[in-house]
Scaffold this active site. Structure first.
Site, PDB file in Angstrom:
ATOM      1  N   HIS A   1      60.105 -53.112   8.243  1.00 58.37           N
ATOM      2  CA  HIS A   1      60.326 -51.928   9.078  1.00 58.37           C
ATOM      3  C   HIS A   1      59.166 -51.907  10.055  1.00 58.37           C
ATOM      4  O   HIS A   1      58.019 -51.739   9.635  1.00 58.37           O
ATOM      5  CB  HIS A   1      60.232 -50.642   8.248  1.00 58.37           C
ATOM      6  CG  HIS A   1      61.415 -50.359   7.386  1.00 58.37           C
ATOM      7  ND1 HIS A   1      61.490 -49.226   6.602  1.00 58.37           N
ATOM      8  CD2 HIS A   1      62.569 -51.045   7.197  1.00 58.37           C
ATOM      9  CE1 HIS A   1      62.659 -49.223   5.964  1.00 58.37           C
ATOM     10  NE2 HIS A   1      63.322 -50.315   6.293  1.00 58.37           N
TER      11      HIS A   1
ATOM     12  N   HIS B   1      60.194 -50.082  -0.941  1.00 61.31           N
ATOM     13  CA  HIS B   1      59.626 -49.452   0.259  1.00 61.31           C
ATOM     14  C   HIS B   1      58.353 -48.711  -0.133  1.00 61.31           C
ATOM     15  O   HIS B   1      58.337 -48.014  -1.138  1.00 61.31           O
ATOM     16  CB  HIS B   1      60.653 -48.472   0.839  1.00 61.31           C
ATOM     17  CG  HIS B   1      60.283 -47.914   2.176  1.00 61.31           C
ATOM     18  ND1 HIS B   1      59.322 -46.937   2.339  1.00 61.31           N
ATOM     19  CD2 HIS B   1      60.726 -48.220   3.414  1.00 61.31           C
ATOM     20  CE1 HIS B   1      59.205 -46.653   3.629  1.00 61.31           C
ATOM     21  NE2 HIS B   1      60.044 -47.415   4.306  1.00 61.31           N
TER      22      HIS B   1
ATOM     23  N   CYS C   1      56.679 -51.846   5.515  1.00 63.19           N
ATOM     24  CA  CYS C   1      56.890 -50.748   6.461  1.00 63.19           C
ATOM     25  C   CYS C   1      55.542 -50.486   7.115  1.00 63.19           C
ATOM     26  O   CYS C   1      54.657 -49.861   6.522  1.00 63.19           O
ATOM     27  CB  CYS C   1      57.430 -49.504   5.769  1.00 63.19           C
ATOM     28  SG  CYS C   1      57.643 -48.145   6.946  1.00 63.19           S
TER      29      CYS C   1
ATOM     30  N   ASP D   1      61.889 -49.250  13.455  1.00 59.47           N
ATOM     31  CA  ASP D   1      62.012 -48.043  12.650  1.00 59.47           C
ATOM     32  C   ASP D   1      61.609 -46.842  13.517  1.00 59.47           C
ATOM     33  O   ASP D   1      60.718 -46.950  14.373  1.00 59.47           O
ATOM     34  CB  ASP D   1      61.064 -48.205  11.445  1.00 59.47           C
ATOM     35  CG  ASP D   1      61.405 -47.280  10.293  1.00 59.47           C
ATOM     36  OD1 ASP D   1      62.486 -46.665  10.319  1.00 59.47           O
ATOM     37  OD2 ASP D   1      60.590 -47.198   9.352  1.00 59.47           O
ATOM     38  N   HIS D   2      62.266 -45.720  13.287  1.00 59.77           N
ATOM     39  CA  HIS D   2      61.911 -44.438  13.901  1.00 59.77           C
ATOM     40  C   HIS D   2      61.547 -44.493  15.382  1.00 59.77           C
ATOM     41  O   HIS D   2      60.364 -44.537  15.739  1.00 59.77           O
ATOM     42  CB  HIS D   2      60.720 -43.789  13.179  1.00 59.77           C
ATOM     43  CG  HIS D   2      60.960 -43.580  11.726  1.00 59.77           C
ATOM     44  ND1 HIS D   2      60.024 -43.035  10.901  1.00 59.77           N
ATOM     45  CD2 HIS D   2      62.032 -43.857  10.948  1.00 59.77           C
ATOM     46  CE1 HIS D   2      60.508 -42.975   9.676  1.00 59.77           C
ATOM     47  NE2 HIS D   2      61.732 -43.479   9.671  1.00 59.77           N
TER      48      HIS D   2
ATOM     49  N   TYR E   1      66.208 -41.688  14.471  1.00 57.69           N
ATOM     50  CA  TYR E   1      67.247 -42.714  14.487  1.00 57.69           C
ATOM     51  C   TYR E   1      68.224 -42.555  15.652  1.00 57.69           C
ATOM     52  O   TYR E   1      69.375 -42.930  15.560  1.00 57.69           O
ATOM     53  CB  TYR E   1      68.007 -42.715  13.158  1.00 57.69           C
ATOM     54  CG  TYR E   1      67.161 -43.267  12.035  1.00 57.69           C
ATOM     55  CD1 TYR E   1      67.066 -44.644  11.833  1.00 57.69           C
ATOM     56  CD2 TYR E   1      66.416 -42.439  11.201  1.00 57.69           C
ATOM     57  CE1 TYR E   1      66.277 -45.171  10.825  1.00 57.69           C
ATOM     58  CE2 TYR E   1      65.613 -42.948  10.191  1.00 57.69           C
ATOM     59  CZ  TYR E   1      65.552 -44.317  10.007  1.00 57.69           C
ATOM     60  OH  TYR E   1      64.766 -44.847   9.012  1.00 57.69           O
TER      61      TYR E   1
END
Ligand code: DNO
Length: 422
Positions: free
Chosen positions: A325, A260, A298, A378-379, A395
């Protein structure tokens, strides 16, 4: 223009090679349940055995047991398939002694290898991990209010300086920032009461969801001191050493590594960060050249740097893209940013997904079988009912559901639109 009819459509609708839609689940104590995730339409679970202390082996039995819990519903007597698969481990944390190349790193690397072997034996195909020193992802505000009342995660450079220079009082921190920023930070620090200062401290060093460590101020400074003699070049060597050891084991075990990137993708607290750009990815892919030694794209982390060309990274290094991501950030010139909606902000999600779908086509042409690259929204923003609940920042179910729904719609539109063939 390509005319699409049942006869010349490049592949049948049923054979759609969609990305695998996954969802990060924090385990049995996550307020979002496996059933919620299923209803959101995901089929893959991304999770970790968070209860195993950093550095210890993940036993085959423990992995198998969690996999069973994810994939089978035993509540009705006869086990029933849930329609979920444990697709990605995120993360097996890398111990600080490995990152710092301390004397017992080889022992810890052996443990890491054994965990990879056990994951492979249990049939988990992807392992996401990071090599950020001391802190994992970092934000200064978990409740940044957007104009519609939703909450987003954000990183404000002046708040960060407030912490670094005036709360932590890291020696020489002041010199790392432009004078006028430090001046602004000083004023802000003086206007903050005790609670506000403590809140900021906690947000930065007490550990965000999934982060491996949580520190007090003293512990934190002591950790930073351990890096006094480790610059980026040295740190990169530590990463290369680790990779040369674990990548062959991952390959033998059938587990694809997916490092990551640094989040945010620049140095914090004077620490080295070596996974922030395409050149960094390129370097580590070359350390051990195998599709088993790949990365997590990501888009939110990499996208904070305007010089990261996200579709270009996929075009050039896509054969090593083992996990995605997908999220977007809105950046300011000073390095601050907040997390934007999944299809808004600075990331051109259309181009990112198009590039990933093109990568699928390349894989198909090379007879690779890993076509359904796992991705997760993601997020998300905290929205609607979740604003009243206790959730893991970034999340919460509804915001992620919105993000995933937008992404899957975009993916389908791109696929059906035929741009993948241009
Ligand atoms: C944050 C996550 C990171 C990530 C780790 C991977 O939301 O993207 O915590 O899981 O850096 O090891």
């Amino acid at each position: 223009m390509l005319e699409l009819s049942i006869f010349n459509y490049p592949f049948s609708i049923n054979k759609r090679m969609s990305l695998e839609q996954t969802w990060r689940w924090y385990g049995p104590s996550d307020p979002v349940t496996l059933q919620d995730i299923r209803q959101a339409g995901a089929t893959g679970i991304v999770t970790a055995l968070h209860e195993i202390p950093n550095g210890e082996v993940w036993s085959y039995e423990a992995i198998k047991e969690r996999k069973h819990l994810i994939e089978w519903d035993d509540s009705q007597g006869k086990p029933r398939k849930r329609g979920l698969t444990w697709s990605v481990i995120e993360s097996i944390p890398v111990h600080e002694d490995i990152k710092q190349a301390r004397p017992n790193r080889d022992k810890l690397i052996e443990n890491y290898k054994q965990s990879i072997r056990n994951a492979g034996k249990a049939g988990i195909p992807v392992l996401c991990y990071n090599f950020m020193p001391v802190v994992d992802w970092t934000r200064t505000n978990l409740y940044f209010e957007l104009e519609d009342g939703a909450h987003a995660l954000s990183f404000d450079m002046v708040d960060f300086i407030v912490f670094d220079v005036f709360i932590l009082r890291r020696p020489n921190a002041e010199g790392s920032f432009p004078k006028e920023f430090v001046e602004k930070a000083k004023q802000r620090f003086e206007s903050m009461n005790r609670e506000k200062r403590y809140e900021l401290e906690k947000t930065i060093i007490a550990g965000l969801p999934g982060a491996e460590e949580s520190y007090s101020l003293e512990q934190f400074q002591a950790r930073l001191d351990e890096y006094k003699n480790i610059d980026s070049d040295k740190y990169r060597e530590h990463l290369a050493y680790f990779l040369k050891e674990i990548a062959p084991v991952a390959e033998e075990s059938g587990v694809k590594l997916a490092i990551h990137p640094d989040d945010p993708p620049y140095s914090l607290f004077g620490l080295p960060r070596v996974v922030s750009s395409e050149a960094d990815f390129q370097y580590l892919c070359e350390v051990y050249d195998s599709v088993y030694n790949g990365f997590t794209l990501c888009t939110g982390s990499l996208g904070v740097r305007a010089d990261n060309d996200l579709p270009g990274i996929v075009e050039r290094l896509g054969d090593k893209l083992n996990f995605a991501h997908l999220r977007s950030t809105q950046r300011n010139a000073d390095g601050s940013f907040h997390e934007a909606g999944h299809l808004r902000g600075d990331v051109d999600m259309y181009k990112v997904i198009l590039s990933i779908l093109k990568e699928q086509k390349k894989r198909e042409a090379h007879y690779r079988t890993d076509l359904n690259i796992p991705m997760r929204a993601d997020h998300g923003h905290t929205i609607l009912d979740d604003l009243k609940k206790k959730t893991n920042p970034g999340y919460s179910a509804i915001g992620l559901l919105r993000g995933m729904a937008e992404l899957r719609g975009l993916e389908l539109g791109i696929e059906r639109g035929g741009d993948v063939y241009n």
